[in-house]
Enzyme design. Structure first.
Site, PDB file in Angstrom:
ATOM      1  N   PRO A  83     129.930-110.286   8.564  1.00 56.34           N
ATOM      2  CA  PRO A  83     131.348-110.317   8.888  1.00 56.34           C
ATOM      3  C   PRO A  83     132.238-111.133   7.949  1.00 56.34           C
ATOM      4  O   PRO A  83     132.485-112.297   8.163  1.00 56.34           O
ATOM      5  CB  PRO A  83     131.394-110.899  10.308  1.00 56.34           C
ATOM      6  N   GLU A  84     132.742-110.523   6.921  1.00 55.75           N
ATOM      7  CA  GLU A  84     133.867-111.070   6.172  1.00 55.75           C
ATOM      8  C   GLU A  84     135.075-110.233   6.560  1.00 55.75           C
ATOM      9  O   GLU A  84     134.935-109.290   7.330  1.00 55.75           O
ATOM     10  CB  GLU A  84     133.581-111.020   4.659  1.00 55.75           C
TER      11      GLU A  84
ATOM     12  N   ARG B  91     125.966-122.376  -1.422  1.00 56.78           N
ATOM     13  CA  ARG B  91     125.729-120.995  -0.982  1.00 56.78           C
ATOM     14  C   ARG B  91     125.074-120.184  -2.089  1.00 56.78           C
ATOM     15  O   ARG B  91     125.318-120.433  -3.272  1.00 56.78           O
ATOM     16  CB  ARG B  91     127.054-120.326  -0.601  1.00 56.78           C
TER      17      ARG B  91
END
Length: 264
Positions: free
Chosen positions: A2-3, A253
């Site tokens: 989910p972006e 990340r």
DNA sequence: TCTCGTGTTTCTTG
DNA sequence: TCAAGAAACACGAG
């Protein structure tokens, strides 16, 4: 995944419930995603209420009901789906809104998602404080430049993930923006030239617009020449120059970039 | 069995 | 008070 674009896609799934009342609310209300609200509050606010509209901004969604607003954040593994009206929830189906024609389901295996509730007058505070959309007029070159200056010590990759200025940008979109702007992800934000800062602004909007027109619209793939299609596996090649992509941790990340097109 | 992870919040350090 | 980095959260996938 989910972006921003995936979030918009999921919002549209649930929006089929607009105009219909919620007949029954079922959930695993002890789950982390409900922290701050109780079963009683949610059931009370939504049972019998008609869904009147919905919006997404960045990674946050709001579903409006008569007398209540529900906020949903999908975290890492959240998804929204629409099931038959006699759907029986599984282990990770934490919230189900039963309507006459369908059941609206929020599932989230890792429980990093979040459900918010606002009843009463005025706009929900958690909605009102959302940062301006990257496609809005408020998202100016100047705003980006001054933010990069404030975060001058942090790698640009980490800065692109800061929702207070780049709402909706997530890990793959950040990599895509940097690859399209030909900027190395580990570059300190304060070391970017004005031209590079402008390229960040421009590509943020470009990648967002295209992602919404593909993934956000119907879950179709982004343009074929994007990094997107090559960044996932251990081994991938730059779709622009063919060199094998670099992979490593930047700003905490996993990050993929082209060592030839994106010089340090 | 073991590592990894499309996100945020909170803690620690400077 | 602020900025940056690391840890924590929880669990399925490979």
């Amino acid at each position: 995944m989910p972006e921003l674009a995936e979030v918009e896609y999921f919002r549209k799934q649930w929006s089929v419930g607009e105009g219909e009342r919620v007949l029954r609310v079922v959930g695993h209300f002890q789950a982390r995603i409900f922290r701050g609200i109780t079963e009683h509050e949610l059931v009370d606010a939504l049972t019998g209420a008609k869904m009147t509209g919905s919006e997404s901004r960045g990674k946050q969604m709001i579903f409006r009901f008569a007398g209540a607003n529900v906020g949903i954040h999908l975290g890492m593994t959240g998804k929204l789906s629409v099931e038959k009206p006699d759907f029986s929830p599984g282990k990770h189906d934490h919230l189900v809104l039963y309507q006459k024609k369908q059941a609206l389901v929020f599932s989230d295996s890792r429980l990093f998602g979040r459900v918010l509730l606002h009843t009463g007058k005025g706009e929900a505070p958690w909605w009102a404080k959302q940062a301006p959309d990257v496609l809005s007029e408020e998202f100016t070159k100047k705003a980006v430049e001054s933010f990069l200056e404030r975060r001058k010590g942090a790698p640009i990759k980490a800065v692109l993930l800061m929702q207070e200025r780049f709402p909706g940008i997530g890990n793959w979109m950040a990599d895509e923006i940097l690859w399209q702007a030909r900027i190395h992800p580990a570059t300190r934000s304060g070391e970017l030239t004005k031209e590079e800062a402008d390229a960040i602004w421009k590509m943020t909007r470009h990648v967002t617009r295209e992602a919404l027109a593909t993934v956000g619209k119907d879950w179709s793939d982004p343009p074929a020449d994007w990094l997107f299609h090559h960044r996932w596996g251990r081994k991938g090649n730059c779709p622009r120059c063919g060199v094998e992509l670099e992979r490593g941790e930047v700003g905490g990340r996993t990050t993929s970039w082209c060592g030839k097109c994106q010089k340090p």
